[in-house]
Design a protein around this motif. Structure first.
Motif, PDB file in Angstrom:
ATOM      1  N   ARG A   1      16.746 -18.837  11.981  1.00  0.00           N
ATOM      2  CA  ARG A   1      18.177 -18.718  11.753  1.00  0.00           C
ATOM      3  C   ARG A   1      18.664 -18.712  13.016  1.00  0.00           C
ATOM      4  N   LEU A   2      19.655 -19.717  12.969  1.00  0.00           N
ATOM      5  CA  LEU A   2      20.693 -19.544  14.426  1.00  0.00           C
ATOM      6  C   LEU A   2      22.113 -19.210  14.083  1.00  0.00           C
ATOM      7  N   ILE A   3      22.282 -18.108  14.864  1.00  0.00           N
ATOM      8  CA  ILE A   3      23.626 -17.713  14.726  1.00  0.00           C
ATOM      9  C   ILE A   3      24.397 -18.148  16.074  1.00  0.00           C
ATOM     10  N   ASP A   4      25.438 -18.861  15.976  1.00  0.00           N
ATOM     11  CA  ASP A   4      26.092 -19.611  17.068  1.00  0.00           C
ATOM     12  C   ASP A   4      27.295 -18.770  17.361  1.00  0.00           C
ATOM     13  N   VAL A   5      27.629 -18.479  18.615  1.00  0.00           N
ATOM     14  CA  VAL A   5      28.802 -17.498  18.942  1.00  0.00           C
ATOM     15  C   VAL A   5      29.962 -18.197  19.668  1.00  0.00           C
ATOM     16  N   ARG A   6      30.874 -17.471  20.090  1.00  0.00           N
ATOM     17  CA  ARG A   6      32.046 -17.934  20.984  1.00  0.00           C
ATOM     18  C   ARG A   6      31.814 -17.678  22.288  1.00  0.00           C
ATOM     19  N   HIS A   7      31.023 -16.900  22.745  1.00  0.00           N
ATOM     20  CA  HIS A   7      30.502 -16.489  24.285  1.00  0.00           C
ATOM     21  C   HIS A   7      29.269 -15.926  24.530  1.00  0.00           C
TER      22      HIS A   7
ATOM     23  N   CYS B   1      15.343 -15.062  13.627  1.00  0.00           N
ATOM     24  CA  CYS B   1      16.862 -15.277  14.236  1.00  0.00           C
ATOM     25  C   CYS B   1      16.943 -15.208  15.618  1.00  0.00           C
ATOM     26  N   VAL B   2      17.998 -16.300  16.062  1.00  0.00           N
ATOM     27  CA  VAL B   2      18.187 -16.548  17.558  1.00  0.00           C
ATOM     28  C   VAL B   2      19.610 -16.477  17.717  1.00  0.00           C
ATOM     29  N   PHE B   3      20.360 -15.974  18.597  1.00  0.00           N
ATOM     30  CA  PHE B   3      21.825 -15.885  18.866  1.00  0.00           C
ATOM     31  C   PHE B   3      21.800 -16.816  20.022  1.00  0.00           C
ATOM     32  N   LEU B   4      22.929 -17.718  19.940  1.00  0.00           N
ATOM     33  CA  LEU B   4      23.016 -18.726  20.899  1.00  0.00           C
ATOM     34  C   LEU B   4      24.546 -19.071  21.133  1.00  0.00           C
ATOM     35  N   LEU B   5      24.759 -19.928  22.277  1.00  0.00           N
ATOM     36  CA  LEU B   5      26.041 -20.672  22.249  1.00  0.00           C
ATOM     37  C   LEU B   5      25.309 -22.152  22.941  1.00  0.00           C
ATOM     38  N   CYS B   6      25.684 -23.241  22.177  1.00  0.00           N
ATOM     39  CA  CYS B   6      25.035 -24.422  22.315  1.00  0.00           C
ATOM     40  C   CYS B   6      25.370 -25.039  23.743  1.00  0.00           C
ATOM     41  N   GLY B   7      24.370 -25.726  24.111  1.00  0.00           N
ATOM     42  CA  GLY B   7      24.502 -26.376  25.604  1.00  0.00           C
ATOM     43  C   GLY B   7      23.393 -27.317  25.795  1.00  0.00           C
ATOM     44  N   GLY B   8      23.881 -28.356  26.429  1.00  0.00           N
ATOM     45  CA  GLY B   8      22.707 -29.449  26.594  1.00  0.00           C
ATOM     46  C   GLY B   8      21.510 -29.060  27.161  1.00  0.00           C
ATOM     47  N   HIS B   9      21.273 -28.101  28.093  1.00  0.00           N
ATOM     48  CA  HIS B   9      20.147 -27.718  28.689  1.00  0.00           C
ATOM     49  C   HIS B   9      19.229 -26.969  27.875  1.00  0.00           C
ATOM     50  N   VAL B  10      19.681 -26.776  26.540  1.00  0.00           N
ATOM     51  CA  VAL B  10      18.903 -25.859  25.672  1.00  0.00           C
ATOM     52  C   VAL B  10      18.908 -26.442  23.978  1.00  0.00           C
ATOM     53  N   ALA B  11      19.517 -27.676  23.989  1.00  0.00           N
ATOM     54  CA  ALA B  11      19.629 -28.297  22.830  1.00  0.00           C
ATOM     55  C   ALA B  11      18.165 -28.665  21.930  1.00  0.00           C
ATOM     56  N   PRO B  12      17.201 -29.109  22.942  1.00  0.00           N
ATOM     57  CA  PRO B  12      15.838 -29.383  22.311  1.00  0.00           C
ATOM     58  C   PRO B  12      15.180 -27.893  21.726  1.00  0.00           C
TER      59      PRO B  12
ATOM     60  N   ARG C   1      12.336  -4.455  17.199  1.00  0.00           N
ATOM     61  CA  ARG C   1      11.493  -5.706  17.754  1.00  0.00           C
ATOM     62  C   ARG C   1      12.408  -6.377  18.687  1.00  0.00           C
ATOM     63  N   PRO C   2      11.846  -7.247  19.699  1.00  0.00           N
ATOM     64  CA  PRO C   2      12.910  -7.844  20.657  1.00  0.00           C
ATOM     65  C   PRO C   2      13.809  -8.778  19.899  1.00  0.00           C
ATOM     66  N   GLY C   3      14.908  -8.786  20.386  1.00  0.00           N
ATOM     67  CA  GLY C   3      15.860  -9.771  20.029  1.00  0.00           C
ATOM     68  C   GLY C   3      16.027 -11.094  20.907  1.00  0.00           C
ATOM     69  N   VAL C   4      16.708 -12.223  20.429  1.00  0.00           N
ATOM     70  CA  VAL C   4      16.284 -13.476  21.326  1.00  0.00           C
ATOM     71  C   VAL C   4      17.704 -13.892  21.520  1.00  0.00           C
ATOM     72  N   ALA C   5      18.153 -14.180  22.683  1.00  0.00           N
ATOM     73  CA  ALA C   5      19.435 -14.936  23.019  1.00  0.00           C
ATOM     74  C   ALA C   5      19.003 -16.225  23.558  1.00  0.00           C
ATOM     75  N   LEU C   6      19.590 -17.295  23.275  1.00  0.00           N
ATOM     76  CA  LEU C   6      19.671 -18.623  23.881  1.00  0.00           C
ATOM     77  C   LEU C   6      20.776 -19.178  24.542  1.00  0.00           C
ATOM     78  N   VAL C   7      20.719 -19.414  25.797  1.00  0.00           N
ATOM     79  CA  VAL C   7      21.763 -19.782  26.676  1.00  0.00           C
ATOM     80  C   VAL C   7      21.635 -21.104  27.491  1.00  0.00           C
ATOM     81  N   THR C   8      22.523 -21.704  27.884  1.00  0.00           N
ATOM     82  CA  THR C   8      22.558 -22.797  28.695  1.00  0.00           C
ATOM     83  C   THR C   8      22.497 -22.394  30.141  1.00  0.00           C
ATOM     84  N   ALA C   9      22.385 -23.347  30.879  1.00  0.00           N
ATOM     85  CA  ALA C   9      22.294 -23.080  32.487  1.00  0.00           C
ATOM     86  C   ALA C   9      23.516 -22.829  33.125  1.00  0.00           C
ATOM     87  N   GLY C  10      23.531 -22.239  34.118  1.00  0.00           N
ATOM     88  CA  GLY C  10      24.383 -21.879  34.937  1.00  0.00           C
ATOM     89  C   GLY C  10      25.468 -20.889  34.471  1.00  0.00           C
TER      90      GLY C  10
END
Length: 547
Positions: free
Chosen positions: A43-49, A21-32, A66-75
């Protein structure tokens, strides 16, 4: 020759680590990356912030170990995650934050969302790096997890420039690390174990303090064996709570002040001598301290140590249990039990109050009646979490989560996202202050969208009570400046508007039935409990404003 987009290598490396499972907010720099995760069945759980993504990754680690993973865009995606990273760093929680970055090819030319992200997060991470080449992505993901889990656990940060993620890579030429991490545990120096055992055997008033390292080392069974053999009184805090069941005869809580004030030998397992222990002044000056930490740099901070042992908490406890052998229960334990009875009797009087608006203690008492062995409880607030810490009994290790020593608010819904995703079928109850609830309230929508039926119980006292009450006591009646919120805000209706279940509670006898109805609804829910804004004025401590 198997060609793949480099972003997919990140997903494959995460899957290789067992990430589900990865927690994320979509962004062009991480879409791939997240498109690759989708193909890999992660599993992708996309959030509001992005702060929620970071908090949820932290919560995942606290629930699973075990480590959790967050995926966030740049800046701004990275800067929005900074508070969550800092919280995990202070609480020593393993978390992997993967961020996008502006292209390597245009670095320092003024690209969209370009900034020096690594330097921003370096002080609040164990390790922070930029991937230098697309075909080295698996190596760097492996390094990130190794650093997050090694020794004193904590958050790590890995940024990957978007032009690398978009490259086509020949998978046959990619190096996939194997055997790059050890699960071995550091055991205590035998000479120091013997010295500690001698002190503990000779002690007349011993005390064991257990902190979050008990959770990360999986020490619950060993702690029970140690307590059964030695008959030492045990006090738990942080993620150590639940390491002994609430009915264990050697688990104490309400006699803590007496115990620490009169103990002659204290065995501390991963408990920092920070503000929560008066920077070491909260224990008897003459007490001889045995301190166990995974890294020696924490031993002796703020307090003289008689024996300092570097090692894994579970391993050291096992060594000490064998070295000390079985002991008889001392008269000291009986004295603490009498103090426990007096302490619980005082709390029972507060819990029995039928006043309207509802008192904080009564709310927590009714809340606790719904908690069973299968319930994960999350505390998110100031006053209400302090009260919960005095009353609530945690049944299992890993079933209590709060913000930790950084004192961050707003972790409740993100932690509930993580708990519900990691432990489907378990009850998830969150106890919020109304101020804390508001910080990440929009991600109640995320609970609804992903079908996570967590129940958020909001102690609605219309303000930032932990600041407001001592502020008024210190500066005078009416000085509630900047601490008031609107009275009676209908957070329950907000939940309904988002597709969840909501209920308003104004009388104490309504609390427990309302929580049970919320659980039975099968939806994400808010139980909005109107609480007395001045219900804790008799306990106000003006020092809280400066801690």
């Amino acid at each position: 020759m198997a060609q793949t987009m480099a972003g997919h290598l990140v997903a494959k490396a995460l899957r290789k680590e067992g990430v589900g499972c990865v927690f994320l907010l979509c962004g062009g720099h991480v879409a791939p990356i997240y498109l690759g995760c989708e193909e890999e069945g992660i599993r992708l759980i996309d959030v509001r912030h992005e702060q929620t993504a970071g908090f949820a990754a932290d919560g995942w680690a606290r629930v699973t170990g075990r480590p959790g993973v967050a995926l966030v865009t740049a800046g701004p995606g990275v800067t929005n995650t900074v508070t969550a990273i800092a919280n995990a760093h202070r609480a020593e929680v393993p978390m992997v934050v993967i961020a996008g970055r502006s292209p390597m090819s245009t670095f320092e030319k003024g690209s969209l969302q370009e900034m020096n992200q690594v330097e921003i997060v370096r002080p609040i991470t164990k390790w922070a790096r930029t991937v230098p080449a697309a075909d080295r992505i698996p190596e760097y993901v492996a390094m990130a997890f190794r650093h997050a889990l090694d020794g004193r656990k904590g958050p790590v940060f890995l940024e990957i420039p978007i032009d690398l993620l978009l490259q086509s890579v020949d998978e046959d030429r990619v190096y996939w690390p194997e055997g790059y991490r050890t699960e071995s545990r550091p055991w205590g120096d035998p000479a120091y174990i013997r010295r500690a055992a001698e002190l503990l055997r000779a002690a007349e008033r011993p005390v064991l303090l257990g902190g979050s390292s008990l959770w990360w080392s999986g020490a619950a069974e060993v702690l029970k064996r140690f307590a059964d053999r030695t008959r030492f009184p045990v006090f738990l805090n942080g993620m150590g709570r639940g390491a002994l069941p609430p009915d264990h005869p050697m688990l104490f809580s309400r006699s803590r002040k007496l115990a620490l004030g009169q103990a002659d030998v204290i065995l501390s397992l991963g408990v920092p001598f920070d503000f929560r222990l008066g920077f070491g002044r909260g224990v008897a000056a003459e007490a001889r301290l045995i301190q166990v930490e995974i890294e020696g740099s924490s031993i002796g901070q703020n307090r003289r140590v008689e024996v300092g042992i570097v090692g894994d908490a579970s391993a050291v406890l096992e060594q000490l249990a064998d070295e000390i052998g079985p002991l008889e229960e001392s008269r000291w334990v009986a004295e603490l039990r009498r103090e426990e009875e007096r302490g619980w009797a005082k709390i029972a009087l507060k819990c029995a109050r039928d006043s309207v608006p509802i008192n904080h203690y009564r709310l927590v008492k009714e809340f606790s009646e719904v908690v069973d062995e299968e319930t994960i409880v999350i505390g998110d607030g100031g006053d209400i979490v302090v009260v919960a810490g005095r009353i609530l009994r945690v049944h299992r290790h890993g079933h209590w989560m709060d913000t930790g020593p950084l004192g961050v608010l707003g972790v409740g819904i993100p932690f509930a996202l993580a708990a519900g995703a990691a432990r489907p079928g378990r009850k998830v109850l969150v106890l919020h202050g109304d101020g804390a609830f508001g910080i990440t309230a929009m991600d109640f929508d995320t609970l609804v969208r992903f079908g996570i039926p967590a129940v958020c119980v909001v102690a609605n006292d219309a303000g930032w009570g932990q600041i407001r009450t001592p502020q008024v006591v210190f500066f005078g009646q009416g000085r509630t400046t900047a601490t008031d919120l609107s009275y009676g805000t209908r957070y329950d209706r907000m939940a309904e508007a988002m597709g969840g279940y909501g209920e308003l509670v104004e009388k104490p006898e309504e609390i427990q039935p309302a929580i049970r109805r919320a659980l039975d609804s099968g939806k994400a829910a808010v139980v909005n409990v109107i609480v007395d804004p001045w219900g804790l004025v008799d306990e106000a401590d003006t020092r809280e404003m400066a801690i």
